[in-house]
Design a protein around this motif. Sequence first.
Motif, short mmCIF file in Angstrom:
data_model
loop_
_atom_site.label_atom_id
_atom_site.label_comp_id
_atom_site.label_asym_id
_atom_site.label_seq_id
_atom_site.Cartn_x
_atom_site.Cartn_y
_atom_site.Cartn_z
N GLY A 45 0.80 -1.22 0.00
CA GLY A 45 0.00 0.00 0.00
C GLY A 45 0.83 1.27 0.00
N ALA A 46 2.12 1.15 0.24
CA ALA A 46 2.99 2.33 0.21
C ALA A 46 3.03 2.88 -1.21
N ARG A 47 3.13 4.20 -1.30
CA ARG A 47 3.17 4.85 -2.61
C ARG A 47 4.11 6.04 -2.53
N PHE A 48 4.99 6.15 -3.51
CA PHE A 48 5.95 7.24 -3.57
C PHE A 48 5.81 7.97 -4.90
N TRP A 49 5.84 9.28 -4.84
CA TRP A 49 5.83 10.12 -6.03
C TRP A 49 7.16 10.85 -6.11
N ALA A 50 7.60 11.09 -7.32
CA ALA A 50 8.82 11.87 -7.52
C ALA A 50 8.60 12.85 -8.66
N ASP A 51 9.24 13.99 -8.54
CA ASP A 51 9.26 14.96 -9.63
C ASP A 51 10.70 15.40 -9.79
N SER A 58 3.38 9.43 -0.66
CA SER A 58 1.99 9.85 -0.80
C SER A 58 1.04 8.92 -0.05
N ALA A 59 1.51 7.71 0.26
CA ALA A 59 0.74 6.77 1.09
C ALA A 59 1.75 5.95 1.88
N PRO A 60 1.65 5.94 3.20
CA PRO A 60 2.65 5.24 4.01
C PRO A 60 2.48 3.72 3.96
N CYS A 61 3.55 3.02 4.25
CA CYS A 61 3.53 1.56 4.39
C CYS A 61 2.78 1.24 5.67
N ARG A 62 1.83 0.32 5.57
CA ARG A 62 1.03 -0.03 6.76
C ARG A 62 1.85 -0.75 7.82
N SER A 63 2.98 -1.32 7.46
CA SER A 63 3.79 -2.05 8.43
C SER A 63 4.20 -1.18 9.60
N GLY A 64 4.52 0.08 9.34
CA GLY A 64 4.88 0.98 10.42
C GLY A 64 3.74 1.19 11.39
N SER A 65 2.51 1.32 10.88
CA SER A 65 1.34 1.50 11.74
C SER A 65 1.02 0.23 12.51
N ILE A 66 1.20 -0.90 11.88
CA ILE A 66 0.96 -2.18 12.56
C ILE A 66 1.93 -2.33 13.72
N LEU A 67 3.19 -2.00 13.50
CA LEU A 67 4.18 -2.07 14.57
C LEU A 67 3.82 -1.11 15.70
N ALA A 68 3.41 0.11 15.35
CA ALA A 68 3.04 1.08 16.37
C ALA A 68 1.87 0.56 17.21
N ALA A 69 0.89 -0.06 16.57
CA ALA A 69 -0.26 -0.61 17.31
C ALA A 69 0.18 -1.72 18.25
N LYS A 70 1.07 -2.58 17.79
CA LYS A 70 1.56 -3.66 18.64
C LYS A 70 2.31 -3.11 19.85
N LEU A 71 3.12 -2.10 19.62
CA LEU A 71 3.88 -1.50 20.73
C LEU A 71 2.96 -0.82 21.73
N MET A 72 1.90 -0.16 21.24
CA MET A 72 0.93 0.45 22.15
C MET A 72 0.21 -0.60 22.97
N CYS A 73 -0.10 -1.76 22.35
CA CYS A 73 -0.74 -2.85 23.09
C CYS A 73 0.16 -3.37 24.20
N ILE A 74 1.44 -3.54 23.87
CA ILE A 74 2.40 -4.02 24.87
C ILE A 74 2.48 -3.03 26.03
N GLU A 75 2.53 -1.75 25.71
CA GLU A 75 2.60 -0.72 26.75
C GLU A 75 1.33 -0.73 27.59
N ALA A 76 0.17 -0.82 26.95
CA ALA A 76 -1.10 -0.84 27.69
C ALA A 76 -1.22 -2.07 28.56
N GLU A 77 -0.80 -3.22 28.05
CA GLU A 77 -0.86 -4.45 28.84
C GLU A 77 0.03 -4.35 30.07
#
Length: 81
Positions: A45-51, A58-77
Amino acid sequence: MAETAFISKVTSQRRCPVCGDEVAATQETPAGATFPLADVRFVCGARFWADGRSIISSAPCRSGSILAAKLMCIEAEGRVR
């Protein structure tokens, strides 16, 4: 030519620079175009534009968000225990 360096860099990517997923699609204007542009999309899903001046995400890789969610879960637990 300096203005094509950004186009060449982004179109030379064969895998997402974040998670390593493969390229899904690449589009670029023909060589010598007045306004050189490139659009590279990856399976993740990541997308990069160049000129002629820069490369943007233009669209971030979801892997970074998935990792952030996992880390927040660990912290909350840790706070629950």
